[in-house]
Design a protein around this motif. Structure first.
Motif, PDB file in Angstrom:
ATOM      1  N   GLN A 205     -17.695  -0.343   0.354  1.00 57.48           N
ATOM      2  CA  GLN A 205     -17.818  -1.667  -0.266  1.00 57.48           C
ATOM      3  C   GLN A 205     -16.805  -2.677   0.260  1.00 57.48           C
ATOM      4  OE1 GLN A 205     -17.315  -0.235  -4.304  1.00 57.48           O
ATOM      5  NE2 GLN A 205     -19.491  -0.566  -4.696  1.00 57.48           N
ATOM      6  N   GLY A 206     -15.742  -2.202   0.892  1.00 57.10           N
ATOM      7  CA  GLY A 206     -14.752  -3.147   1.376  1.00 57.10           C
ATOM      8  C   GLY A 206     -13.420  -2.512   1.717  1.00 57.10           C
ATOM      9  N   VAL A 207     -12.454  -3.386   2.008  1.00 53.93           N
ATOM     10  CA  VAL A 207     -11.108  -2.985   2.397  1.00 53.93           C
ATOM     11  C   VAL A 207     -10.123  -3.516   1.368  1.00 53.93           C
ATOM     12  CG1 VAL A 207      -9.308  -3.239   4.163  1.00 53.93           C
ATOM     13  CG2 VAL A 207     -11.711  -3.093   4.839  1.00 53.93           C
ATOM     14  N   GLN A 208      -9.208  -2.661   0.964  1.00 55.88           N
ATOM     15  CA  GLN A 208      -8.082  -3.086   0.135  1.00 55.88           C
ATOM     16  C   GLN A 208      -6.840  -2.904   0.993  1.00 55.88           C
ATOM     17  OE1 GLN A 208      -8.315  -1.286  -3.991  1.00 55.88           O
ATOM     18  NE2 GLN A 208      -9.970  -0.151  -2.967  1.00 55.88           N
ATOM     19  N   LEU A 209      -6.060  -3.950   1.171  1.00 60.06           N
ATOM     20  CA  LEU A 209      -4.912  -3.900   2.064  1.00 60.06           C
ATOM     21  C   LEU A 209      -3.671  -4.379   1.326  1.00 60.06           C
ATOM     22  CD1 LEU A 209      -4.938  -4.728   5.772  1.00 60.06           C
ATOM     23  CD2 LEU A 209      -3.129  -5.684   4.375  1.00 60.06           C
TER      24      LEU A 209
ATOM     25  N   PHE B  69      -4.514   1.383  -5.356  1.00 57.66           N
ATOM     26  CA  PHE B  69      -5.813   0.840  -5.004  1.00 57.66           C
ATOM     27  C   PHE B  69      -6.822   1.213  -6.081  1.00 57.66           C
ATOM     28  CE2 PHE B  69      -3.769   2.095  -0.952  1.00 57.66           C
ATOM     29  CZ  PHE B  69      -3.694   0.865  -0.334  1.00 57.66           C
ATOM     30  N   SER B  70      -7.874   0.416  -6.222  1.00 56.93           N
ATOM     31  CA  SER B  70      -9.010   0.841  -7.026  1.00 56.93           C
ATOM     32  C   SER B  70      -9.606   2.054  -6.332  1.00 56.93           C
ATOM     33  CB  SER B  70     -10.050  -0.277  -7.103  1.00 56.93           C
ATOM     34  OG  SER B  70     -11.263   0.224  -7.621  1.00 56.93           O
ATOM     35  N   SER B  71      -9.893   3.102  -7.101  1.00 55.68           N
ATOM     36  CA  SER B  71     -10.365   4.343  -6.482  1.00 55.68           C
ATOM     37  C   SER B  71     -11.856   4.342  -6.168  1.00 55.68           C
ATOM     38  CB  SER B  71     -10.050   5.532  -7.394  1.00 55.68           C
ATOM     39  OG  SER B  71     -10.793   5.435  -8.595  1.00 55.68           O
ATOM     40  N   SER B  72     -12.571   3.312  -6.590  1.00 56.64           N
ATOM     41  CA  SER B  72     -14.024   3.283  -6.441  1.00 56.64           C
ATOM     42  C   SER B  72     -14.484   3.464  -4.991  1.00 56.64           C
ATOM     43  CB  SER B  72     -14.572   1.963  -6.988  1.00 56.64           C
ATOM     44  OG  SER B  72     -15.969   1.902  -6.813  1.00 56.64           O
ATOM     45  N   ARG B  73     -15.100   4.606  -4.719  1.00 55.67           N
ATOM     46  CA  ARG B  73     -15.772   4.912  -3.455  1.00 55.67           C
ATOM     47  C   ARG B  73     -14.866   4.921  -2.226  1.00 55.67           C
ATOM     48  NH1 ARG B  73     -21.660   2.452  -4.676  1.00 55.67           N
ATOM     49  NH2 ARG B  73     -22.003   2.907  -2.493  1.00 55.67           N
ATOM     50  N   VAL B  74     -13.556   5.042  -2.416  1.00 61.37           N
ATOM     51  CA  VAL B  74     -12.635   5.067  -1.281  1.00 61.37           C
ATOM     52  C   VAL B  74     -12.861   6.331  -0.465  1.00 61.37           C
ATOM     53  CG1 VAL B  74     -10.210   5.232  -0.588  1.00 61.37           C
ATOM     54  CG2 VAL B  74     -10.890   3.588  -2.347  1.00 61.37           C
ATOM     55  N   ARG B  75     -12.994   6.164   0.857  1.00 64.64           N
ATOM     56  CA  ARG B  75     -13.221   7.295   1.761  1.00 64.64           C
ATOM     57  C   ARG B  75     -11.988   7.628   2.599  1.00 64.64           C
ATOM     58  NH1 ARG B  75     -18.820   7.454   2.745  1.00 64.64           N
ATOM     59  NH2 ARG B  75     -19.846   7.006   0.778  1.00 64.64           N
ATOM     60  N   LYS B  76     -11.209   6.588   2.950  1.00 66.31           N
ATOM     61  CA  LYS B  76     -10.027   6.810   3.793  1.00 66.31           C
ATOM     62  C   LYS B  76      -8.880   5.931   3.324  1.00 66.31           C
ATOM     63  CE  LYS B  76     -12.450   7.823   8.140  1.00 66.31           C
ATOM     64  NZ  LYS B  76     -12.631   7.375   9.533  1.00 66.31           N
ATOM     65  N   VAL B  77      -7.665   6.416   3.539  1.00 66.52           N
ATOM     66  CA  VAL B  77      -6.462   5.615   3.332  1.00 66.52           C
ATOM     67  C   VAL B  77      -5.714   5.599   4.661  1.00 66.52           C
ATOM     68  CG1 VAL B  77      -4.260   5.415   2.109  1.00 66.52           C
ATOM     69  CG2 VAL B  77      -6.324   6.098   0.859  1.00 66.52           C
ATOM     70  N   PHE B  78      -5.222   4.427   5.055  1.00 64.03           N
ATOM     71  CA  PHE B  78      -4.533   4.232   6.324  1.00 64.03           C
ATOM     72  C   PHE B  78      -3.094   3.793   6.089  1.00 64.03           C
ATOM     73  CE2 PHE B  78      -8.996   3.178   7.066  1.00 64.03           C
ATOM     74  CZ  PHE B  78      -9.289   3.930   8.195  1.00 64.03           C
ATOM     75  N   ALA B  79      -2.227   4.144   7.024  1.00 61.76           N
ATOM     76  CA  ALA B  79      -0.845   3.668   7.033  1.00 61.76           C
ATOM     77  C   ALA B  79      -0.517   3.244   8.459  1.00 61.76           C
ATOM     78  CB  ALA B  79       0.105   4.764   6.578  1.00 61.76           C
ATOM     79  N   TYR B  80       0.176   2.114   8.594  1.00 64.15           N
ATOM     80  CA  TYR B  80       0.562   1.626   9.914  1.00 64.15           C
ATOM     81  C   TYR B  80       2.084   1.616  10.037  1.00 64.15           C
ATOM     82  CZ  TYR B  80       1.132  -1.226  14.063  1.00 64.15           C
ATOM     83  OH  TYR B  80       1.496  -1.680  15.306  1.00 64.15           O
ATOM     84  N   CYS B  81       2.601   2.428  10.959  1.00 65.61           N
ATOM     85  CA  CYS B  81       4.033   2.477  11.252  1.00 65.61           C
ATOM     86  C   CYS B  81       4.316   1.530  12.402  1.00 65.61           C
ATOM     87  CB  CYS B  81       4.436   3.914  11.612  1.00 65.61           C
ATOM     88  SG  CYS B  81       6.130   4.063  12.238  1.00 65.61           S
ATOM     89  N   ASN B  82       5.315   0.662  12.250  1.00 63.61           N
ATOM     90  CA  ASN B  82       5.578  -0.340  13.286  1.00 63.61           C
ATOM     91  C   ASN B  82       6.056   0.280  14.601  1.00 63.61           C
ATOM     92  OD1 ASN B  82       8.225   0.262  12.276  1.00 63.61           O
ATOM     93  ND2 ASN B  82       8.964  -1.686  13.073  1.00 63.61           N
ATOM     94  N   ARG B  83       6.459   1.542  14.584  1.00 62.63           N
ATOM     95  CA  ARG B  83       6.884   2.199  15.827  1.00 62.63           C
ATOM     96  C   ARG B  83       5.892   3.224  16.353  1.00 62.63           C
ATOM     97  NH1 ARG B  83      13.309   3.594  15.672  1.00 62.63           N
ATOM     98  NH2 ARG B  83      14.048   1.444  15.547  1.00 62.63           N
ATOM     99  N   HIS B  84       5.180   3.889  15.465  1.00 59.25           N
ATOM    100  CA  HIS B  84       4.360   5.018  15.896  1.00 59.25           C
ATOM    101  C   HIS B  84       2.859   4.825  15.743  1.00 59.25           C
ATOM    102  CE1 HIS B  84       8.371   6.848  15.006  1.00 59.25           C
ATOM    103  NE2 HIS B  84       8.176   7.211  16.262  1.00 59.25           N
ATOM    104  N   GLY B  85       2.441   3.702  15.184  1.00 60.06           N
ATOM    105  CA  GLY B  85       1.014   3.414  15.152  1.00 60.06           C
ATOM    106  C   GLY B  85       0.307   3.664  13.839  1.00 60.06           C
ATOM    107  N   PHE B  86      -0.976   3.960  13.956  1.00 62.79           N
ATOM    108  CA  PHE B  86      -1.934   3.932  12.850  1.00 62.79           C
ATOM    109  C   PHE B  86      -2.343   5.353  12.481  1.00 62.79           C
ATOM    110  CE2 PHE B  86      -6.217   2.024  11.459  1.00 62.79           C
ATOM    111  CZ  PHE B  86      -5.672   1.444  10.331  1.00 62.79           C
ATOM    112  N   PHE B  87      -2.270   5.663  11.183  1.00 62.97           N
ATOM    113  CA  PHE B  87      -2.582   7.003  10.701  1.00 62.97           C
ATOM    114  C   PHE B  87      -3.583   6.928   9.554  1.00 62.97           C
ATOM    115  CE2 PHE B  87       1.527   7.063  12.690  1.00 62.97           C
ATOM    116  CZ  PHE B  87       1.467   8.201  13.490  1.00 62.97           C
ATOM    117  N   GLU B  88      -4.367   7.978   9.404  1.00 58.62           N
ATOM    118  CA  GLU B  88      -5.374   7.999   8.351  1.00 58.62           C
ATOM    119  C   GLU B  88      -5.417   9.345   7.659  1.00 58.62           C
ATOM    120  OE1 GLU B  88      -9.242   7.410  10.160  1.00 58.62           O
ATOM    121  OE2 GLU B  88      -9.396   9.503  10.723  1.00 58.62           O
TER     122      GLU B  88
END
Length: 199
Positions: A155-159, A172-191
């Motif tokens: 349904q969308g992105v919560q950031l 976050f609202s838990s409704s239908r969430v499939r993935k959670v992401f974290a962005y480290c300013n040195r090491h990149g994007f994780f899920e």
């Protein structure tokens, strides 16, 4: 922009549209010799011609710089195909619901490629009533920190934007969430994938 349009790009885009040098020249009110010079690398189009050149080739100026036209195949707007971008200059966070050419601070940004969370970037997700609580046990110093956490559903992105010396957590609202992401300013994007039972 991080690069100027090249003659090879102009030629390829022109030929893909079955357009002669003369036809392109006519649309831009220049000579066919000028087009030939651009395409052979003996000259460059003036910056004032870039927007009309892109229009004549049927693409955006950003696509012209990128060297390709971007076709977003996400016709159904499936939010699970969301892509994230981070500007290395200003830290701006941008997301799109599919293929796009994204530019910030004069730089064409590549989409972030998420890796599975590792030991140093482990994303812990817990259901708390109708919310998800996400946290990363990670330093939050001025030089090394988690810049944002995001939850993605169909349904969308919560950031949630995070800042140095703060906490690396978010709700976050838990409704239908499939993935959670974290962005480290040195090491990149994780899920991390969220179990449907939890979300």
């Amino acid at each position: 922009m991080d690069k100027y349009v090249t003659g090879a790009v102009i030629r390829r885009l022109r030929e893909e549209r079955n357009m002669t040098q003369e036809e392109l020249a006519e649309k831009l009110f220049v000579s066919s010799k000028a087009i030939s010079k651009w395409e052979t690398g003996k000259g460059l189009p003036d910056i004032t011609l870039l927007e009309p050149l892109a229009a004549a080739l049927g693409i955006s100026t950003i696509e012209l710089f990128a060297g390709e036209d971007v076709i977003n195949m996400n016709k159904a707007s499936n939010m699970l195909r969301t892509k994230f971008y981070v500007c290395p200059v200003c830290g701006n966070i941008i997301h799109s619901s599919g293929e796009a050419v994204v530019s910030c601070c004069g730089i064409t940004l590549p989409p972030l490629e998420a890796e599975e969370s590792d030991e140093a970037h482990s994303i812990h997700v817990e259901k708390d009533g109708s919310e998800l609580y996400a946290a990363v046990d990670h330093p939050m110093t001025k030089g090394h920190y988690i810049s944002f956490l995001a939850a993605l559903s169909d349904q969308g992105v919560q950031l949630i934007k995070l800042y140095p010396e703060g906490m690396a957590d978010a709700r976050f609202s838990s409704s239908r969430v499939r993935k959670v992401f974290a962005y480290c300013n040195r090491h990149g994007f994780f899920e991390v994938r969220v179990s449907r039972k939890k979300a």
